[in-house]
Scaffold this motif. Structure first.
Motif, PDB file in Angstrom:
ATOM      1  N   LEU A 195     -10.812  -8.664 -10.467  1.00  0.00           N
ATOM      2  CA  LEU A 195      -9.396  -8.314 -10.563  1.00  0.00           C
ATOM      3  C   LEU A 195      -8.774  -8.140  -9.190  1.00  0.00           C
ATOM      4  CD1 LEU A 195      -7.003  -7.645 -12.400  1.00  0.00           C
ATOM      5  CD2 LEU A 195      -7.774  -5.268 -12.438  1.00  0.00           C
ATOM      6  N   LYS A 196      -9.532  -7.606  -8.255  1.00  0.00           N
ATOM      7  CA  LYS A 196      -9.033  -7.454  -6.879  1.00  0.00           C
ATOM      8  C   LYS A 196      -8.521  -8.786  -6.351  1.00  0.00           C
ATOM      9  CE  LYS A 196     -10.844  -6.923  -2.197  1.00  0.00           C
ATOM     10  NZ  LYS A 196     -12.067  -6.823  -1.380  1.00  0.00           N
ATOM     11  N   HIS A 197      -9.203  -9.876  -6.711  1.00  0.00           N
ATOM     12  CA  HIS A 197      -8.816 -11.213  -6.249  1.00  0.00           C
ATOM     13  C   HIS A 197      -7.934 -11.936  -7.270  1.00  0.00           C
ATOM     14  CE1 HIS A 197     -11.508 -10.917  -2.814  1.00  0.00           C
ATOM     15  NE2 HIS A 197     -12.451 -10.474  -3.630  1.00  0.00           N
ATOM     16  N   PRO A 240       5.221  -6.695 -13.060  1.00  0.00           N
ATOM     17  CA  PRO A 240       4.330  -7.470 -12.187  1.00  0.00           C
ATOM     18  C   PRO A 240       3.792  -6.632 -11.030  1.00  0.00           C
ATOM     19  CG  PRO A 240       6.623  -8.016 -11.745  1.00  0.00           C
ATOM     20  CD  PRO A 240       6.631  -7.087 -12.924  1.00  0.00           C
ATOM     21  N   LEU A 241       2.713  -7.128 -10.451  1.00  0.00           N
ATOM     22  CA  LEU A 241       2.091  -6.457  -9.319  1.00  0.00           C
ATOM     23  C   LEU A 241       1.670  -7.522  -8.314  1.00  0.00           C
ATOM     24  CD1 LEU A 241       1.401  -3.414  -8.776  1.00  0.00           C
ATOM     25  CD2 LEU A 241      -0.949  -3.998  -9.361  1.00  0.00           C
ATOM     26  N   GLU A 242       2.065  -7.345  -7.063  1.00  0.00           N
ATOM     27  CA  GLU A 242       1.714  -8.309  -6.023  1.00  0.00           C
ATOM     28  C   GLU A 242       0.217  -8.260  -5.726  1.00  0.00           C
ATOM     29  OE1 GLU A 242       3.828 -10.468  -4.861  1.00  0.00           O
ATOM     30  OE2 GLU A 242       5.505  -9.602  -5.984  1.00  0.00           O
ATOM     31  N   ASN A 243      -0.313  -9.393  -5.234  1.00  0.00           N
ATOM     32  CA  ASN A 243      -1.744  -9.472  -4.940  1.00  0.00           C
ATOM     33  C   ASN A 243      -2.193  -8.441  -3.917  1.00  0.00           C
ATOM     34  OD1 ASN A 243      -2.063 -11.513  -6.758  1.00  0.00           O
ATOM     35  ND2 ASN A 243      -2.227 -13.155  -5.247  1.00  0.00           N
ATOM     36  N   ASP A 244      -1.344  -8.173  -2.902  1.00  0.00           N
ATOM     37  CA  ASP A 244      -1.746  -7.197  -1.892  1.00  0.00           C
ATOM     38  C   ASP A 244      -1.833  -5.795  -2.497  1.00  0.00           C
ATOM     39  OD1 ASP A 244       0.982  -7.032  -2.267  1.00  0.00           O
ATOM     40  OD2 ASP A 244       1.440  -6.592  -0.176  1.00  0.00           O
ATOM     41  N   MET A 245      -1.061  -5.541  -3.554  1.00  0.00           N
ATOM     42  CA  MET A 245      -1.146  -4.255  -4.229  1.00  0.00           C
ATOM     43  C   MET A 245      -2.450  -4.148  -5.033  1.00  0.00           C
ATOM     44  SD  MET A 245       1.375  -2.456  -3.325  1.00  0.00           S
ATOM     45  CE  MET A 245       1.398  -1.135  -4.537  1.00  0.00           C
ATOM     46  N   LEU A 246      -2.928  -5.272  -5.554  1.00  0.00           N
ATOM     47  CA  LEU A 246      -4.218  -5.262  -6.239  1.00  0.00           C
ATOM     48  C   LEU A 246      -5.322  -4.842  -5.269  1.00  0.00           C
ATOM     49  CD1 LEU A 246      -4.030  -8.548  -8.366  1.00  0.00           C
ATOM     50  CD2 LEU A 246      -3.908  -6.197  -9.207  1.00  0.00           C
ATOM     51  N   MET A 252      -4.926  -2.999  -2.628  1.00  0.00           N
ATOM     52  CA  MET A 252      -4.733  -1.583  -2.320  1.00  0.00           C
ATOM     53  C   MET A 252      -5.299  -0.697  -3.436  1.00  0.00           C
ATOM     54  SD  MET A 252      -2.790   1.282  -3.204  1.00  0.00           S
ATOM     55  CE  MET A 252      -1.325   0.642  -4.017  1.00  0.00           C
ATOM     56  N   TYR A 253      -5.031  -1.078  -4.688  1.00  0.00           N
ATOM     57  CA  TYR A 253      -5.546  -0.299  -5.814  1.00  0.00           C
ATOM     58  C   TYR A 253      -7.075  -0.308  -5.821  1.00  0.00           C
ATOM     59  CZ  TYR A 253      -1.400   1.057  -8.497  1.00  0.00           C
ATOM     60  OH  TYR A 253      -0.250   1.675  -8.926  1.00  0.00           O
ATOM     61  N   TYR A 254      -7.656  -1.469  -5.570  1.00  0.00           N
ATOM     62  CA  TYR A 254      -9.109  -1.567  -5.552  1.00  0.00           C
ATOM     63  C   TYR A 254      -9.709  -0.674  -4.468  1.00  0.00           C
ATOM     64  CZ  TYR A 254     -13.754  -3.420  -4.574  1.00  0.00           C
ATOM     65  OH  TYR A 254     -15.096  -3.518  -4.324  1.00  0.00           O
ATOM     66  N   LYS A 255      -9.170  -0.759  -3.269  1.00  0.00           N
ATOM     67  CA  LYS A 255      -9.715   0.033  -2.156  1.00  0.00           C
ATOM     68  C   LYS A 255      -9.532   1.526  -2.391  1.00  0.00           C
ATOM     69  CE  LYS A 255      -9.258  -3.549   1.385  1.00  0.00           C
ATOM     70  NZ  LYS A 255      -8.514  -4.025   2.589  1.00  0.00           N
ATOM     71  N   THR A 256      -8.414   1.902  -3.004  1.00  0.00           N
ATOM     72  CA  THR A 256      -8.192   3.313  -3.321  1.00  0.00           C
ATOM     73  C   THR A 256      -9.232   3.807  -4.323  1.00  0.00           C
ATOM     74  OG1 THR A 256      -5.815   3.064  -2.944  1.00  0.00           O
ATOM     75  CG2 THR A 256      -6.523   4.995  -4.186  1.00  0.00           C
ATOM     76  N   ALA A 257      -9.518   2.980  -5.324  1.00  0.00           N
ATOM     77  CA  ALA A 257     -10.506   3.360  -6.340  1.00  0.00           C
ATOM     78  C   ALA A 257     -11.874   3.561  -5.712  1.00  0.00           C
ATOM     79  CB  ALA A 257     -10.574   2.285  -7.428  1.00  0.00           C
ATOM     80  N   VAL A 258     -12.296   2.636  -4.870  1.00  0.00           N
ATOM     81  CA  VAL A 258     -13.618   2.741  -4.241  1.00  0.00           C
ATOM     82  C   VAL A 258     -13.663   3.940  -3.299  1.00  0.00           C
ATOM     83  CG1 VAL A 258     -15.277   1.603  -2.715  1.00  0.00           C
ATOM     84  CG2 VAL A 258     -14.084   0.280  -4.470  1.00  0.00           C
ATOM     85  N   LEU A 259     -12.586   4.174  -2.572  1.00  0.00           N
ATOM     86  CA  LEU A 259     -12.542   5.320  -1.673  1.00  0.00           C
ATOM     87  C   LEU A 259     -12.659   6.631  -2.442  1.00  0.00           C
ATOM     88  CD1 LEU A 259     -12.093   6.462   1.202  1.00  0.00           C
ATOM     89  CD2 LEU A 259      -9.627   6.348   0.762  1.00  0.00           C
TER      90      LEU A 259
END
Length: 532
Positions: free
Chosen positions: A149-151, A459-465, A467-474
């Protein structure tokens, strides 16, 4: 896309160190030599009590004598993870991998460690290896889905969730998510099928066919005979949660509350999504003045009910897009019919939290408990606390959402809708607020508008995907996340004239599904009660 953001948080709420500890606890009897057992058990106990230094010391003595012991190395990895020493944990896990390449716990833990370090390629490799040995494993497959999903590889996410459902057909959470993935891909017929399966798979849709004889015994006051019949039925099939719920009901009617609670709890252990069992565990605890457990189970039951609403709203969305407007309206009516359950459970959890907050002042506590019978007094007590909380936190989307639920409890649909609209304006990806707004709008007779609300695409821009992924892992490292949040808040405050950033961070975590909703509800209610 809103619901899909929760995929980023899947499997991250699992504490990998605790997962390893429980695995070690299961296999240690056959893996640790008796003469070293005392030292090993001592290390296990120290780790269970989070005495990390003592655990490290005692395990060090054990590993000095048993350097090739797999369970010892796994326990060492767990200690490293608790200390947030990720690279050291990888060293221990690699030692296990060399000796047991098919150890799926080690493989998943390695994937998790590499993912936390931002080494995506290695993480994917270990997650895939774990699935090669055991294709039914949920955790590695859900982390693979998050990476896809990140990609923005939605087709790959779909493949992973189809695999999850094939391996565990009764997994309601995965079925609902599968439906929303199909919606995002505009595969509406497939979405409709997935949501229907989720609704049919829900344990509260199943009922015992042989309750007639039991009900006759109950009506005659022959509780012992009813208990005997149910006990015989359970001897034939001990996997049926509905039978344990019915047995609990009979014990309760016979005044045997301890036995009743035990049956409800067992039913819930068999079917964690069983709404009846969860509500009845909460009710038993409320009667027994175990208010913490009561409020926790009411909040959990509220989450289960909302999960069912999610499935109905998703189904209505698919039906609308298929041009089945009559079916869409009918499905929204079903969502509307069970929404009062959420409201009632919210009120029950709130009242339990009020009692806890006011317990030192018994007169006030008793008055508040009596107010549960008096709608006006209850409304005054709850509304004041929640209104004060909302007034102090107007940019809190969740506070607006919760106040909207309270307004639904007095059937103030128009004002409730405004609260849900405000929650969505603050957090456009607040999936539950959108569902409640749609149901509220439908209840006001605006059926076409309600259908349009659930079908609205955010909608959600790819760069926001990313950001969401990195926030989750952090977020898996709470200390690092807290430090990063403080840094973000400090930097943004300087550029945004000291406007609060905490609500924005809370919105992100809410959308990721990382703030376990039942726990958040309890914290919110407890805070509101304490401030009143």
């Amino acid at each position: 896309m809103s619901k899909l953001l929760e995929i980023f948080g899947k499997a991250l709420v699992v504490n990998v160190a605790d997962l390893i500890w429980h695995w070690v606890d299961c296999v240690k009897d056959s893996s640790v030599q008796p003469k070293y057992r005392q030292d090993f058990d001592s290390a296990m106990d120290c780790l269970a009590n989070m005495d990390l230094e003592a655990a490290s010391q005692k395990l060090g003595f054990y590993l000095f004598e048993n350097p090739d012991c797999v369970v010892g190395r796994m326990l060492a990895a767990a200690i490293c993870l608790h200390k947030n020493c990720i690279r050291e944990a990888i060293e221990q896990l690699n030692s296990v991998y060399v000796r047991q390449p098919s150890n799926t716990i080690a493989l998943f833990a390695l994937g998790s460690c590499y993912e936390r370090l931002g080494l995506e390629e290695q993480a994917v490799e270990f997650y895939q290896d774990a699935l090669k040995f055991k294709s039914h494993l949920e955790l590695p497959r859900k982390r693979l889905s998050a990476i896809h999903l990140k990609h923005n590889r939605i087709d790959a996410v779909l493949n992973e969730y189809n695999s999850l459902v094939r391996e565990i057909p009764e997994d309601i959470e995965s079925l609902v998510m599968l439906g929303f993935i199909y919606l995002d891909l505009a595969k509406y017929a497939d979405a409709q099928e997935a949501f229907n399966k989720a609704i049919l798979a829900h344990p509260d849709n199943f009922h015992c066919e042989s309750f007639d004889e039991i009900d006759q015994a109950i009506e005659a006051g022959e509780f012992d005979r009813a208990i005997e019949i149910l006990t015989d039925d359970l001897a034939a099939d001990s996997s049926r949660a509905d039978l344990y719920v019915k047995l609990g009901d009979v014990y309760s009617m016979a005044g045997r509350e301890v036995e009743a609670l035990a049956q409800y709890e067992h039913a819930l252990s068999l079917e964690p999504h069983c709404l009846q069992a969860c509500v009845k565990v909460g009710t038993c605890n409320l009667r027994n003045e175990n208010l913490v457990s009561a409020s926790r189970h009411f909040a959990r039951a509220m989450e289960i009910n909302d999960e069912i609403i999610d499935a109905y709203v998703g189904l209505a969305h698919a039906q609308k897009m298929l041009g089945k407007n009559k079916e869409c309206s009918s499905t929204l009516s079903l969502a509307s019919a069970i929404t009062p359950n959420t409201v009632l459970l919210f009120v029950q959890a709130a009242m339990a939290q009020f009692k806890i907050a006011y317990d030192p002042q018994l007169a006030q506590a008793d008055a508040l408990l009596e107010s549960a019978v008096d709608p006006d007094a209850m409304r005054k007590a709850l509304f004041k606390a929640q209104a004060d909380h909302l007034a102090a936190n107007p940019a809190d989307a969740d506070a607006n959402f919760r106040f909207g639920l309270l307004l639904l409890s007095i059937n103030d649909l128009a004002q409730a809708a405004k609260c849900f609209e405000q929650a969505l304006s603050l957090n456009p990806h607040f999936n539950r607020a959108r569902a409640k707004l749609a149901v509220c709008t439908w209840d006001m007779g605006k059926k076409t508008q309600a259908a349009n609300i659930i079908a609205e695409n955010v909608p959600l821009e790819n760069d926001m995907l990313d950001m969401y992924y990195k926030t989750a892992v952090l977020y898996t490292d709470r200390n690092r996340f807290a430090a990063a949040a403080r840094s973000i808040e400090s930097n943004l405050n300087q550029s945004l004239n000291n406007q609060p950033t905490a609500p924005a961070l809370a919105n992100i975590l809410q959308n990721l599904g990382l703030l376990e909703r039942a726990s958040v509800t309890l914290e919110y209610l407890a805070h509101s009660a304490a401030q009143n």
